[in-house]
Scaffold this active site. Structure first.
Site, PDB file in Angstrom:
ATOM      1  N   GLY A   1     -34.989  31.162  -4.002  1.00 43.01           N
ATOM      2  CA  GLY A   1     -34.441  31.543  -5.242  1.00 43.01           C
ATOM      3  C   GLY A   1     -34.611  30.642  -6.047  1.00 43.01           C
ATOM      4  N   CYS A   2     -33.826  30.606  -7.355  1.00 46.01           N
ATOM      5  CA  CYS A   2     -34.055  29.711  -8.413  1.00 46.01           C
ATOM      6  C   CYS A   2     -34.011  28.224  -8.091  1.00 46.01           C
ATOM      7  CB  CYS A   2     -32.738  29.959  -9.365  1.00 46.01           C
ATOM      8  SG  CYS A   2     -32.646  28.757 -10.747  1.00 46.01           S
ATOM      9  N   PHE A   3     -35.133  27.515  -8.333  1.00 38.59           N
ATOM     10  CA  PHE A   3     -35.130  26.142  -8.028  1.00 38.59           C
ATOM     11  C   PHE A   3     -34.039  25.275  -8.471  1.00 38.59           C
ATOM     12  CE2 PHE A   3     -39.139  25.931 -11.179  1.00 38.59           C
ATOM     13  CZ  PHE A   3     -38.325  26.014 -12.107  1.00 38.59           C
ATOM     14  N   TRP A   4     -33.280  25.480  -9.590  1.00 37.04           N
ATOM     15  CA  TRP A   4     -32.078  24.944  -9.982  1.00 37.04           C
ATOM     16  C   TRP A   4     -31.162  24.742  -8.922  1.00 37.04           C
ATOM     17  CZ3 TRP A   4     -31.230  27.873 -15.123  1.00 37.04           C
ATOM     18  CH2 TRP A   4     -32.058  27.544 -16.237  1.00 37.04           C
ATOM     19  N   CYS A   5     -31.090  25.857  -8.277  1.00 38.14           N
ATOM     20  CA  CYS A   5     -29.868  26.038  -7.060  1.00 38.14           C
ATOM     21  C   CYS A   5     -30.316  25.147  -6.042  1.00 38.14           C
ATOM     22  CB  CYS A   5     -29.635  27.196  -6.510  1.00 38.14           C
ATOM     23  SG  CYS A   5     -29.043  28.582  -7.812  1.00 38.14           S
TER      24      CYS A   5
END
Length: 176
Positions: free
Chosen positions: A15-19
């Site tokens: 998913g989102c690489f921030w997560c």
């Protein structure tokens, strides 16, 4: 080198690489986490290009870790526990192939281990549906732009961070 062990590298997209970055930064034995792009066909893509869906890349993180402190298999367990590997091209409200679940192996052993972990999770019925995580060799990794690095550390109270990332971190603390 840390503790006499060579540093190894793993690449995951969940998913989102921030997560994903925020999760792996908290794992003992992880030395560095770099958000970026991999699994596509365009050289040196930008965030805007990847989000447009035309490059074929996934948002991923490269995890540099000390295998003497944390095994690759343990990193896989954390990876699968902190995202939904049963949804194709989607993680929560984030939709598109850039958010697909993917393990980009750096060698034959990582590829074999990833397939073994998936088979074990499937056999245990760990998820309500089949695991759709793509497993393949890493071709090229492109680091994300600077503004995407350490996003959660710099913006913990931002709405996305509070609603999406914080619950993943809480799950990790509970023993994911």
């Amino acid at each position: 080198m840390t503790g006499g062990t060579a540093i190894a590298t793993a690449t995951f997209g969940g998913g989102c690489f921030w997560c994903t970055e925020a999760v792996f930064e908290r794992v003992p034995g992880v030395e560095e986490v770099i958000p970026g792009y991999a699994g596509g066909h365009e050289p040196d893509p930008s965030y805007r290009q990847v989000c447009g869906g035309g490059t074929g890349h996934a948002e991923v993180v490269q995890v540099r870790f000390d295998p003497g402190r944390v095994a690759f298999r343990r990193l896989l367990e954390i990876f699968f526990a902190t995202h939904d590997p049963t949804t194709r091209d989607r993680q929560g409200a984030d939709v598109g192939s850039q958010y697909r679940s993917i393990v980009l192996a750096h060698d034959e052993e990582q590829e074999r281990t990833a397939r073994e972990v998936i088979a074990a999770l499937e056999a245990d019925g760990a998820f309500p549906g089949p695991i759709v995580t793509e497993v393949r060799r890493l071709d090229e990794f492109w680091p994300a732009e600077e503004e995407h690095r350490g996003f959660y550390r710099r913006n913990p109270t931002a709405p996305y961070c509070a609603v999406v990332i914080a619950p993943k971190l809480a799950k990790l603390q509970r023993g994911a």
